[in-house]
Write a protein that holds these residues in place. Structure first.
Motif, PDB file in Angstrom:
ATOM      1  N   ALA A  24       1.221  -1.207   0.443  1.00  0.00           N
ATOM      2  CA  ALA A  24       0.015  -0.214  -0.173  1.00  0.00           C
ATOM      3  C   ALA A  24       0.660   1.576  -0.564  1.00  0.00           C
ATOM      4  O   ALA A  24       1.913   1.451   0.747  1.00  0.00           O
ATOM      5  CB  ALA A  24      -1.353  -0.246   1.099  1.00  0.00           C
ATOM      6  N   ALA A  27      -0.841   5.215   2.235  1.00  0.00           N
ATOM      7  CA  ALA A  27      -2.275   4.677   3.037  1.00  0.00           C
ATOM      8  C   ALA A  27      -3.368   5.766   3.629  1.00  0.00           C
ATOM      9  O   ALA A  27      -2.994   6.551   4.465  1.00  0.00           O
ATOM     10  CB  ALA A  27      -2.624   3.994   3.633  1.00  0.00           C
ATOM     11  N   ALA A  32     -12.560   1.164  -0.950  1.00  0.00           N
ATOM     12  CA  ALA A  32     -11.771   0.602  -2.479  1.00  0.00           C
ATOM     13  C   ALA A  32     -12.276   1.222  -4.009  1.00  0.00           C
ATOM     14  O   ALA A  32     -12.223   1.275  -4.855  1.00  0.00           O
ATOM     15  CB  ALA A  32     -13.120  -0.377  -2.245  1.00  0.00           C
ATOM     16  N   ASP A  34     -11.644   4.163  -3.691  1.00  0.00           N
ATOM     17  CA  ASP A  34     -10.434   5.393  -3.907  1.00  0.00           C
ATOM     18  C   ASP A  34      -9.649   4.855  -4.057  1.00  0.00           C
ATOM     19  O   ASP A  34      -8.810   5.215  -3.703  1.00  0.00           O
ATOM     20  CB  ASP A  34     -10.720   6.344  -3.293  1.00  0.00           C
ATOM     21  N   GLN A  35      -9.275   3.567  -4.887  1.00  0.00           N
ATOM     22  CA  GLN A  35      -8.114   2.566  -4.899  1.00  0.00           C
ATOM     23  C   GLN A  35      -8.017   1.778  -5.853  1.00  0.00           C
ATOM     24  O   GLN A  35      -9.352   1.318  -6.506  1.00  0.00           O
ATOM     25  CB  GLN A  35      -8.118   1.466  -3.128  1.00  0.00           C
ATOM     26  N   THR A  37      -4.618  -1.539  -8.044  1.00  0.00           N
ATOM     27  CA  THR A  37      -4.253  -1.592  -8.266  1.00  0.00           C
ATOM     28  C   THR A  37      -3.163  -1.008  -9.132  1.00  0.00           C
ATOM     29  O   THR A  37      -3.443  -1.072 -10.340  1.00  0.00           O
ATOM     30  CB  THR A  37      -3.626  -3.063  -8.270  1.00  0.00           C
ATOM     31  N   ALA A  58      -0.614   9.476  -6.451  1.00  0.00           N
ATOM     32  CA  ALA A  58      -1.632   8.599  -5.687  1.00  0.00           C
ATOM     33  C   ALA A  58      -1.728  10.169  -4.230  1.00  0.00           C
ATOM     34  O   ALA A  58      -2.948  10.298  -3.686  1.00  0.00           O
ATOM     35  CB  ALA A  58      -1.646   7.330  -4.234  1.00  0.00           C
ATOM     36  N   ILE A  63      -5.685   9.036  -3.303  1.00  0.00           N
ATOM     37  CA  ILE A  63      -6.130   7.760  -3.222  1.00  0.00           C
ATOM     38  C   ILE A  63      -5.218   7.328  -2.345  1.00  0.00           C
ATOM     39  O   ILE A  63      -3.920   7.649  -2.417  1.00  0.00           O
ATOM     40  CB  ILE A  63      -6.647   7.555  -5.057  1.00  0.00           C
ATOM     41  N   THR A  64      -5.997   5.634  -2.629  1.00  0.00           N
ATOM     42  CA  THR A  64      -4.112   4.825  -2.662  1.00  0.00           C
ATOM     43  C   THR A  64      -4.013   3.942  -4.065  1.00  0.00           C
ATOM     44  O   THR A  64      -5.098   3.681  -4.268  1.00  0.00           O
ATOM     45  CB  THR A  64      -4.947   3.412  -1.200  1.00  0.00           C
ATOM     46  N   LEU A  66      -1.785   0.916  -4.859  1.00  0.00           N
ATOM     47  CA  LEU A  66      -1.718  -0.452  -4.169  1.00  0.00           C
ATOM     48  C   LEU A  66      -0.836  -0.841  -6.139  1.00  0.00           C
ATOM     49  O   LEU A  66      -1.333  -0.812  -6.491  1.00  0.00           O
ATOM     50  CB  LEU A  66      -2.139  -1.338  -4.098  1.00  0.00           C
TER      51      LEU A  66
END
Length: 352
Positions: A24, A27, A32, A34-35, A37, A58, A63-64, A66
């Motif tokens: 992450a 963080a 989710a 706002d996330q 990968t 990010a 946002i996050t 991954l």
């Protein structure tokens, strides 16, 4: 300034094969929704790109993000085919992006959201866009040639004017282009590649190639150890060897610019946010961070207008306007369509 890194490749172009743990970044209290990968090539390379691109993206979007690692297009294909897409944005080689576009593996890029100004049109495609470049350049031993080393592929092919041990990549990508340039093809007219002419040119130089290198690490070692007098290799690898003490120089004259690209796999659950993150990642301000962490040039020429890249650093980068003008862009779309044919012919050529 963080320590510069050099390109690490395995598989057909020497990419990292080692997986990295999903981590992450920055963080927040985001849900989710706002996330997203992303996937990249792992190792030190991904660490540099994370710091240059994804962590600032990010932060600016709140946002996050991954991160995961990829081994290439086959991983994306498997996810899309299984209707189980794990990555919102993936990094791929330019030929991988071109092939994936042909196979319908990516979402269409909304160029009302993603701004393409500053990019060469060749690397702005319906479903992918470039974000950094590395270059295959001509390097030479200063112990052998001083400052007067080969300045073109025709020079590299000229064994009488420039006698010595030579090395080229053991892969048709970039080498076929070099062979055509050596044979007098106008850089602006390289594509579509004339395979017959390219392999005829390669037959001329083949007896004089001491080593066909198969990884960036091997190419760098050849330079560092002085095992060859001239080489066609990735600029980051040669520059790293020079910084470590190798008595070598290289030129961007007739260099071959090769892009890595970003794409959004077909079927992502958060396409709108992925599109916003992609837009931010390829913006001039974000891409201008790349040279702080790694010896690659940003694909967006407007990055050089941001003031974030000092002039002394800019003149060493392959995509700085003065250096880019001396080079030809490798067409991923051609390789995506004709790569298998070229590689089949290469296998016969190299094993004869």
């Amino acid at each position: 300034m963080p320590t510069s890194l050099t390109r690490h490749r395995a598989r057909k172009i020497g990419r990292f094969a080692l997986p990295v743990a999903v981590s992450a970044l920055l963080a927040t209290s985001a849900l989710a929704a706002d996330q997203i990968t992303i996937s990249s090539w792992g190792g030190n390379y991904q660490e540099a790109i994370s710091k240059a691109i994804w962590q600032p993206t990010a932060k600016e979007l709140g946002i996050t993000i991954l991160e995961d690692s990829t081994n290439g297009l086959a991983d994306v294909r498997a996810q899309v085919t299984a209707n189980s897409v794990l990555w919102d944005i993936t990094e791929l080689t330019i030929d991988g992006c071109a092939q994936g576009q042909t196979e319908g593996l990516f979402e269409a890029i909304d160029y009302n959201v993603v701004k393409s100004e500053g990019f060469d049109p060749v690397v702005v495609q319906p479903t992918y866009i470039a974000f950094n470049y590395y270059s295959n350049v001509i390097g030479w031993s200063t112990e052998k040639f001083g400052d007067a080393g080969p300045q073109s592929w025709a020079d590299f092919w000229n064994v009488e004017k420039f006698p010595g041990r030579r090395s080229l990549r053991n892969d048709p990508a970039e080498v076929l282009e070099a062979a055509l340039l050596a044979d007098g093809v106008d850089p602006a007219k390289l594509y579509p590649l004339d395979l017959d002419r390219a392999f005829k040119s390669l037959e001329k130089i083949k007896p004089n190639i001491s080593v066909w290198w198969s990884s960036g690490a091997q190419a760098a070692q050849l330079v560092a150890d002085g095992e060859v007098d001239m080489i066609g290799a990735w600029n980051g690898r040669i520059s790293a060897a020079i910084k470590a003490g190798a008595k070598y120089k290289f030129t961007f004259n007739q260099g071959l610019l090769i892009a890595d690209c970003l794409a959004i796999p077909k079927g992502v659950k958060n396409k709108d946010l992925a599109m916003k993150a992609l837009a931010k990642a390829v913006s001039p301000e974000i891409l201008a961070n790349i040279p702080q962490y790694i010896d690659y040039g940003p694909a967006n020429s407007k990055s050089y207008d941001t003031g974030k890249i000092p002039p002394e650093l800019a003149k060493t980068l392959n995509t700085a306007p003065e250096n880019a003008a001396k080079q030809a862009i490798v067409r991923g779309d051609w390789w995506g369509e004709h790569g298998q044919e070229a590689r089949d012919r290469w296998a016969k050529f190299i094993n004869q």
